[in-house]
Design a protein around this motif. Sequence first.
Motif, PDB file in Angstrom:
ATOM      1  N   SER A 179       0.819  -1.221   0.000  1.00 24.78           N
ATOM      2  CA  SER A 179       0.000   0.000   0.000  1.00 24.78           C
ATOM      3  C   SER A 179       0.850   1.268   0.000  1.00 24.78           C
ATOM      4  O   SER A 179       0.324   2.378  -0.009  1.00 24.78           O
ATOM      5  CB  SER A 179      -0.922   0.005   1.225  1.00 24.78           C
ATOM      6  N   GLY A 180       2.179   1.102   0.030  1.00 25.59           N
ATOM      7  CA  GLY A 180       3.064   2.257   0.027  1.00 25.59           C
ATOM      8  C   GLY A 180       3.482   2.719   1.400  1.00 25.59           C
ATOM      9  O   GLY A 180       4.269   3.660   1.531  1.00 25.59           O
ATOM     10  N   GLY A 181       2.987   2.073   2.452  1.00 21.60           N
ATOM     11  CA  GLY A 181       3.367   2.444   3.809  1.00 21.60           C
ATOM     12  C   GLY A 181       4.533   1.610   4.309  1.00 21.60           C
ATOM     13  O   GLY A 181       4.926   0.621   3.685  1.00 21.60           O
ATOM     14  N   LEU A 182       5.100   2.013   5.444  1.00 20.15           N
ATOM     15  CA  LEU A 182       6.218   1.275   6.022  1.00 20.15           C
ATOM     16  C   LEU A 182       5.719   0.057   6.787  1.00 20.15           C
ATOM     17  O   LEU A 182       4.685   0.106   7.453  1.00 20.15           O
ATOM     18  CB  LEU A 182       7.016   2.171   6.967  1.00 20.15           C
ATOM     19  N   ARG A 183       6.455  -1.024   6.672  1.00 20.25           N
ATOM     20  CA  ARG A 183       6.138  -2.209   7.457  1.00 20.25           C
ATOM     21  C   ARG A 183       6.437  -1.946   8.928  1.00 20.25           C
ATOM     22  O   ARG A 183       7.134  -0.998   9.282  1.00 20.25           O
ATOM     23  CB  ARG A 183       6.961  -3.405   6.964  1.00 20.25           C
ATOM     24  N   SER A 184       5.954  -2.824   9.782  1.00 20.27           N
ATOM     25  CA  SER A 184       6.127  -2.649  11.222  1.00 20.27           C
ATOM     26  C   SER A 184       7.602  -2.714  11.606  1.00 20.27           C
ATOM     27  O   SER A 184       8.406  -3.398  10.958  1.00 20.27           O
ATOM     28  CB  SER A 184       5.358  -3.732  11.983  1.00 20.27           C
ATOM     29  N   VAL A 185       7.940  -2.012  12.674  1.00 16.46           N
ATOM     30  CA  VAL A 185       9.288  -2.072  13.222  1.00 16.46           C
ATOM     31  C   VAL A 185       9.550  -3.485  13.733  1.00 16.46           C
ATOM     32  O   VAL A 185       8.659  -4.151  14.256  1.00 16.46           O
ATOM     33  CB  VAL A 185       9.441  -1.043  14.361  1.00 16.46           C
ATOM     34  N   GLY A 186      10.782  -3.950  13.580  1.00 14.31           N
ATOM     35  CA  GLY A 186      11.146  -5.278  14.065  1.00 14.31           C
ATOM     36  C   GLY A 186      11.812  -6.094  12.989  1.00 14.31           C
ATOM     37  O   GLY A 186      12.619  -5.573  12.213  1.00 14.31           O
ATOM     38  N   GLU A 187      11.473  -7.384  12.916  1.00 10.69           N
ATOM     39  CA  GLU A 187      12.124  -8.307  11.996  1.00 10.69           C
ATOM     40  C   GLU A 187      11.296  -8.483  10.728  1.00 10.69           C
ATOM     41  O   GLU A 187      10.085  -8.670  10.787  1.00 10.69           O
ATOM     42  CB  GLU A 187      12.316  -9.669  12.667  1.00 10.69           C
ATOM     43  N   LEU A 188      11.976  -8.417   9.586  1.00  9.33           N
ATOM     44  CA  LEU A 188      11.347  -8.684   8.297  1.00  9.33           C
ATOM     45  C   LEU A 188      12.114  -9.823   7.638  1.00  9.33           C
ATOM     46  O   LEU A 188      13.298  -9.682   7.312  1.00  9.33           O
ATOM     47  CB  LEU A 188      11.393  -7.441   7.403  1.00  9.33           C
ATOM     48  N   ARG A 189      11.466 -10.958   7.471  1.00  7.49           N
ATOM     49  CA  ARG A 189      12.120 -12.105   6.842  1.00  7.49           C
ATOM     50  C   ARG A 189      12.131 -11.914   5.331  1.00  7.49           C
ATOM     51  O   ARG A 189      11.091 -11.645   4.727  1.00  7.49           O
ATOM     52  CB  ARG A 189      11.408 -13.402   7.219  1.00  7.49           C
ATOM     53  N   LEU A 190      13.311 -12.061   4.738  1.00  8.50           N
ATOM     54  CA  LEU A 190      13.439 -11.909   3.296  1.00  8.50           C
ATOM     55  C   LEU A 190      13.228 -13.257   2.611  1.00  8.50           C
ATOM     56  O   LEU A 190      13.074 -14.288   3.259  1.00  8.50           O
ATOM     57  CB  LEU A 190      14.814 -11.330   2.954  1.00  8.50           C
ATOM     58  N   ALA A 191      13.226 -13.227   1.287  1.00  7.73           N
ATOM     59  CA  ALA A 191      12.870 -14.412   0.504  1.00  7.73           C
ATOM     60  C   ALA A 191      14.044 -15.380   0.374  1.00  7.73           C
ATOM     61  O   ALA A 191      14.402 -15.824  -0.718  1.00  7.73           O
ATOM     62  CB  ALA A 191      12.380 -13.983  -0.875  1.00  7.73           C
ATOM     63  N   TRP A 192      14.651 -15.701   1.521  1.00  9.55           N
ATOM     64  CA  TRP A 192      15.758 -16.661   1.552  1.00  9.55           C
ATOM     65  C   TRP A 192      15.842 -17.200   2.977  1.00  9.55           C
ATOM     66  O   TRP A 192      15.796 -16.423   3.930  1.00  9.55           O
ATOM     67  CB  TRP A 192      17.070 -15.984   1.169  1.00  9.55           C
ATOM     68  N   PRO A 193      15.964 -18.508   3.157  1.00 15.19           N
ATOM     69  CA  PRO A 193      15.998 -19.062   4.514  1.00 15.19           C
ATOM     70  C   PRO A 193      17.125 -18.455   5.352  1.00 15.19           C
ATOM     71  O   PRO A 193      18.270 -18.372   4.905  1.00 15.19           O
ATOM     72  CB  PRO A 193      16.244 -20.559   4.270  1.00 15.19           C
ATOM     73  N   GLY A 194      16.784 -18.032   6.561  1.00 17.48           N
ATOM     74  CA  GLY A 194      17.793 -17.529   7.483  1.00 17.48           C
ATOM     75  C   GLY A 194      18.254 -16.113   7.232  1.00 17.48           C
ATOM     76  O   GLY A 194      19.220 -15.662   7.854  1.00 17.48           O
ATOM     77  N   VAL A 195      17.590 -15.381   6.345  1.00 24.17           N
ATOM     78  CA  VAL A 195      17.981 -13.998   6.054  1.00 24.17           C
ATOM     79  C   VAL A 195      16.842 -13.077   6.470  1.00 24.17           C
ATOM     80  O   VAL A 195      15.695 -13.277   6.079  1.00 24.17           O
ATOM     81  CB  VAL A 195      18.295 -13.804   4.553  1.00 24.17           C
ATOM     82  N   GLN A 196      17.165 -12.070   7.271  1.00 27.56           N
ATOM     83  CA  GLN A 196      16.142 -11.129   7.706  1.00 27.56           C
ATOM     84  C   GLN A 196      16.725  -9.734   7.880  1.00 27.56           C
ATOM     85  O   GLN A 196      17.929  -9.564   8.076  1.00 27.56           O
ATOM     86  CB  GLN A 196      15.486 -11.597   9.003  1.00 27.56           C
ATOM     87  N   LEU A 197      15.849  -8.760   7.791  1.00 25.47           N
ATOM     88  CA  LEU A 197      16.207  -7.359   7.979  1.00 25.47           C
ATOM     89  C   LEU A 197      15.609  -6.889   9.301  1.00 25.47           C
ATOM     90  O   LEU A 197      14.422  -7.088   9.559  1.00 25.47           O
ATOM     91  CB  LEU A 197      15.660  -6.525   6.816  1.00 25.47           C
ATOM     92  N   LEU A 198      16.440  -6.278  10.143  1.00 24.41           N
ATOM     93  CA  LEU A 198      15.995  -5.757  11.431  1.00 24.41           C
ATOM     94  C   LEU A 198      15.921  -4.238  11.343  1.00 24.41           C
ATOM     95  O   LEU A 198      16.891  -3.588  10.939  1.00 24.41           O
ATOM     96  CB  LEU A 198      16.967  -6.168  12.540  1.00 24.41           C
ATOM     97  N   ARG A 199      14.777  -3.687  11.714  1.00 26.72           N
ATOM     98  CA  ARG A 199      14.570  -2.236  11.656  1.00 26.72           C
ATOM     99  C   ARG A 199      14.058  -1.752  13.003  1.00 26.72           C
ATOM    100  O   ARG A 199      13.067  -2.274  13.526  1.00 26.72           O
ATOM    101  CB  ARG A 199      13.559  -1.896  10.560  1.00 26.72           C
ATOM    102  N   PHE A 200      14.750  -0.741  13.572  1.00 22.37           N
ATOM    103  CA  PHE A 200      14.354  -0.210  14.873  1.00 22.37           C
ATOM    104  C   PHE A 200      14.412   1.314  14.847  1.00 22.37           C
ATOM    105  O   PHE A 200      15.255   1.904  14.158  1.00 22.37           O
ATOM    106  CB  PHE A 200      15.269  -0.741  15.985  1.00 22.37           C
ATOM    107  N   THR A 201      13.529   1.944  15.615  1.00 27.48           N
ATOM    108  CA  THR A 201      13.480   3.407  15.676  1.00 27.48           C
ATOM    109  C   THR A 201      14.120   3.947  16.948  1.00 27.48           C
ATOM    110  O   THR A 201      14.099   5.153  17.192  1.00 27.48           O
ATOM    111  CB  THR A 201      12.025   3.891  15.601  1.00 27.48           C
ATOM    112  N   GLY A 202      14.685   3.079  17.748  1.00 27.59           N
ATOM    113  CA  GLY A 202      15.355   3.486  18.972  1.00 27.59           C
ATOM    114  C   GLY A 202      16.149   2.318  19.516  1.00 27.59           C
ATOM    115  O   GLY A 202      16.175   1.239  18.907  1.00 27.59           O
ATOM    116  N   PRO A 203      16.831   2.479  20.647  1.00 31.42           N
ATOM    117  CA  PRO A 203      17.594   1.367  21.222  1.00 31.42           C
ATOM    118  C   PRO A 203      16.703   0.144  21.426  1.00 31.42           C
ATOM    119  O   PRO A 203      15.593   0.251  21.943  1.00 31.42           O
ATOM    120  CB  PRO A 203      18.089   1.934  22.557  1.00 31.42           C
ATOM    121  N   GLU A 204      17.195  -0.998  21.013  1.00 30.12           N
ATOM    122  CA  GLU A 204      16.388  -2.215  21.086  1.00 30.12           C
ATOM    123  C   GLU A 204      17.319  -3.409  21.228  1.00 30.12           C
ATOM    124  O   GLU A 204      18.402  -3.451  20.640  1.00 30.12           O
ATOM    125  CB  GLU A 204      15.554  -2.360  19.818  1.00 30.12           C
ATOM    126  N   ILE A 205      16.894  -4.400  22.018  1.00 35.60           N
ATOM    127  CA  ILE A 205      17.662  -5.637  22.153  1.00 35.60           C
ATOM    128  C   ILE A 205      17.012  -6.707  21.285  1.00 35.60           C
ATOM    129  O   ILE A 205      15.801  -6.922  21.342  1.00 35.60           O
ATOM    130  CB  ILE A 205      17.724  -6.109  23.613  1.00 35.60           C
TER     131      ILE A 205
END
Length: 322
Positions: A36-62
Motif C-alpha cells: 500500500s506504500g506504507g512502512l512495514r512494522s518495526v522489528g524483523e522482516l524475513r526476506l525471501a531466503w531461509p535464514g535472512v532477515q532485515l531488522l529495523r528499529f526506531t530506537g535502542p532495542e535488544i
Amino acid sequence: MTDTRGTDPSASWCAGRPAGESRLSDLLETLLVDSSGGLRSVGELRLAWPGVQLLRFTGPEITVAGSQSGPVFCFAIRGHLHTTTPRRAFVPGPGWGFAIATGVQSGLMALGGNEFRNHLTLSVELTQECCRRAAYDIVDGLDAPTLQADQPDGVAAFPYGPELRCALGRFVQALGDERSRRTLAPLYYEEIAHLLFRVPEVRPVFTSALRDAGQADPVHQAVRYMRENLTANITVTDLAREVSLSPSAFAHSFRASTGTTPYQYLKRVRLEAAHTMLLSDPAASVSDIARTVGYANASHFISEFKRRFRVTPGELSRVHAG
C-alpha cells in the motif's frame, strides 16, 4: 542509450557509486515499503531466503540472534550493534558486524536509530554446507592450521568493507524477483561466505560448523589422504576405498562438497605443494619436486604448473632466487 541486454542487472550494483552505507541502506529501505506504500512494522522482516532477515528499529532495542543450523552474521548497515558476553564487551562503531557461532544465542543491542533515520541490520545465516564449501575452496580442507583457533564465546565482532557491502547488495537485489532468486542469489550467497571466511576476526566462528560437518566426512578424509600421499599414484577407486564408499558415490559426494572432481582437486593439491616447495627452496631441482608431488614425467609437471600459475617452475625459481 546503454544496451543492457544479456547482462546481469545486479552486476553493476556498485559501479560508479560509493559502496558505503547509503547505497546498501537505500536498497534495504525499499524492502520496508508494503504493497500500500506504507512502512512495514518495526522489528524483523524475513526476506525471501531461509535464514535472512532485515531488522529495523526506531530506537535502542535488544534483539536475540543465533541458530542451531549454522553461523549467523549480523551486519549493522545503519547505526551500530553492541553486545556483552561472559568474557568481554563488544562496543564497535558503525561499519562493523557480529558473527555468532552455530548453537550460540546472543543478545545484540541495536543503537543509532530514530523515527526519521531507522537502525538497519541485515542478518544472514550460512548453512554448514556453504561454510564447508568456502573452507575447501580457500584452505584446502577442514584440517588446515588456520581453522584450529577457537572463539571462546562463540561471538566475534568484525569490520566489513566495500567488497562485502557490494556482495550483500547483489544478494539482496537478486532476491527481488523469482528468476534472479533462483539463478543469481545462490551465487551471491556463496560469494558472501567466501568473503566472510577471509576476515580474520570471523574465521574462528566458522570452526564449530566446520568441525561438526567434518566429523566422519568422507571428503575431509579423502583430502587428508591426498595431502599425506602426494607421491602415490592415487586413483578415485583408491580414495573411495579409503572412505568406504563406492567410486560413483564418492565422486558424487566429493563434487557436491568441493565443486570439482577428485582428480582435479588432487592435481591442484599437488601443484600448490610444488609451488610452496619452490618458494621455500628456489635452488631445488624441478625434477625432484615433480617426483615429490607425484609427477613421474617432469615435462608434464612443467606444463601443468604453467597452466595453473602462468609461469614455469624454473621461471618462478629464478625470480625468487633474486
